[in-house]
Design an enzyme around this catalytic site. Sequence first.
Site, PDB file in Angstrom:
ATOM      1  CB  SER A   1      19.945  11.904  31.354  1.00 18.68           C
ATOM      2  OG  SER A   1      20.780  10.935  31.930  1.00 18.68           O
ATOM      3  CE1 TYR A   2      20.247   4.338  28.124  1.00 14.28           C
ATOM      4  CE2 TYR A   2      17.880   4.309  27.748  1.00 14.28           C
ATOM      5  CZ  TYR A   2      19.124   3.723  27.607  1.00 14.28           C
ATOM      6  OH  TYR A   2      19.249   2.534  26.920  1.00 14.28           O
TER       7      TYR A   2
END
Length: 491
Positions: A201-202
Amino acid sequence: MMPQASFHVLFIWSLVVASSALSSAGSSLRQELDRVVGLPGQPPVGFRQYAGYVTIDEGLGKALFYWFFEATHRPAEKPLLLWLNGGPGCSSIGFGEAQEIGPFLVKKDVPELELNEYAWNKGMASNPVTVISRCFREQSQESAANLLFLEAPAGVGFSYSNITDVQGDNATAFGSYSFLVKWFQRFPQYRLNEFYIAGESYAGHYVPQLANVILEQNMKAKKEDHINLKGLVIGNAVMDSETDIRGMVDYAWDHALISDRVYHNIKTSCNFSAVVPTQECSEALQQYYEVYQIIDMYSLYTPRCESGYPKFSSSVAQGEESLISISKFEDLLKIPMGYDPCLQTYATVYFNRPDVQKALHANVTRLSHPWSLCSSSVVRAWSDSDRSVLPIIRKFIHAGLRMWVFSGDTDARVPVTSTRYTLNKLGLSITEDWSPWYSHKQVGGWTIIYEGLTFVTVRVAGHQVPTFAPRQSLQIVEHFLANKKLPSFPF
C-alpha cells in the site's frame, strides 16, 4: 625486557580487543533485554523473538517500536527482511505481523494467537505438508527470512515522540534509516546478511524512499554502518498519483461498479495529473465514492464486517489524496483481513491488553492514547508526499537492485490496473511477456518480467495479498529471495 614501542602497541591492541569485547557484550545484553520469552495465548515455538524500542533521537525523545523473529531454520544464514505497512500511519505489527506474514495470527474467537502456516520466517520446504513436488523443493530452497517489523514513523502504534512531529515521506525514510543503523548495532550478527525491504500500500512510498536513503548513506557511512541492501518487493503499491487514480476509476468501470454515465463524467472533468481537483471533478467523483460505502474497495468480493470497525476519524494527506476515497480516513480502517473482515477488531483488542504489552516490552512510557491499527494524528501532521516514486525506481534499476512488485487482482484501492499503468510509465524493455505462473495445480496469477523489474499478479487477492492468498504470497517471497522465476507450469 620488552621495548617501549612494542609495549605501547600491545597496550593499544589490548584496548581495542577489550573495547570490542565490551561492545559485543553490550549488544548481547541489549538483545537479551528485548528477548520475548512468550506472549499470552501463544503456542510454543522453536525460534527466538525480540521486541522493544530503538531511540532514534535522544533530544526529541523519539523512539520506534520493532518486533523481530528469527528464521525457523539456520537464521544466521538467512536474509533479513524488513516489513513496512503503509497508511500512511498504519501499524506493521497490527497488520503485517498479526494478520498477514508474521508467525502469530490473532484468533477469531478469542483475542489470542495461532501459528501462521505460511509465515515468512519459515519456508514451504520446511513444511512437508505444503511441499508436494521435488521440483518446488528445489526452487524454494527453504529461502525464508529473518523477519523484522517496524512501527514507523513515530506516533504509529507503540512508537512515540515527546514532541508533536511534522510527518511526511522524507522524515519517515530518514527516521527508519536511523532505526536500522542502531538496530544493527544491537544485533550485529545480522549486519552482513543480505537485507531486503518489503511492504504494501503506502509502503509503495516507504520502501523505495528508505532504500534510496540507504544507498545514499552507504556511500559515506562507516564500514560498520554499511547496510547490505540487495532488493525490495512491494504489494498493491501506491507509486504514482496520476496513474494510481486513473487506474482506480478505470478498474471500477471495468468491474461493473460504476455506470457509463458516471465514468464518462469523471473522465471528461478530471485531470488526474493535477494536485487539486476542480469542483466539477469532485462532484463527478462523488458517485464513485458512494460505491465503496456499500461494498469493500479493499476486497471487492469479501463481505463487509457486520459487527462494525474500530472507531477512528481523521482527514488524510493533502494534495492528490483528496482525489480518492482514501481521503476519508474512516475508510482506510475498513480494510478486511482475509475472509473475516472483522479480524482487525480482534487485533486492536489483543495489542491493548496490558499483559501483551508487558510481554512485548511495549508502551513503557505509558502513551496517552490506546494502541490502534492506524494513527489519525500521524496523518493530520503529514506534510510531504511524493507524487511519484518512479524516478527512484529508475535509479534502483540502474543500480542493479532486485525489484519485484505484486498485485492482488480484487483490490480496488490500488488495483492491478493502476500498477500496470504505473509500470508502463517506466518504459522498460520486456524480457518475458505476460504469462501465467502456478501455485501447485492452479494458476496463481500472471507475471511479466521487465529489464530490471518483475511484476506479479495474484488471483482472487485483495489489498493485503498475504491475508487473502497466504500460500501464494509465501511462494512469491521465497522465489524473490532466491532470485528464481515463479513456476511456469503446474507441479
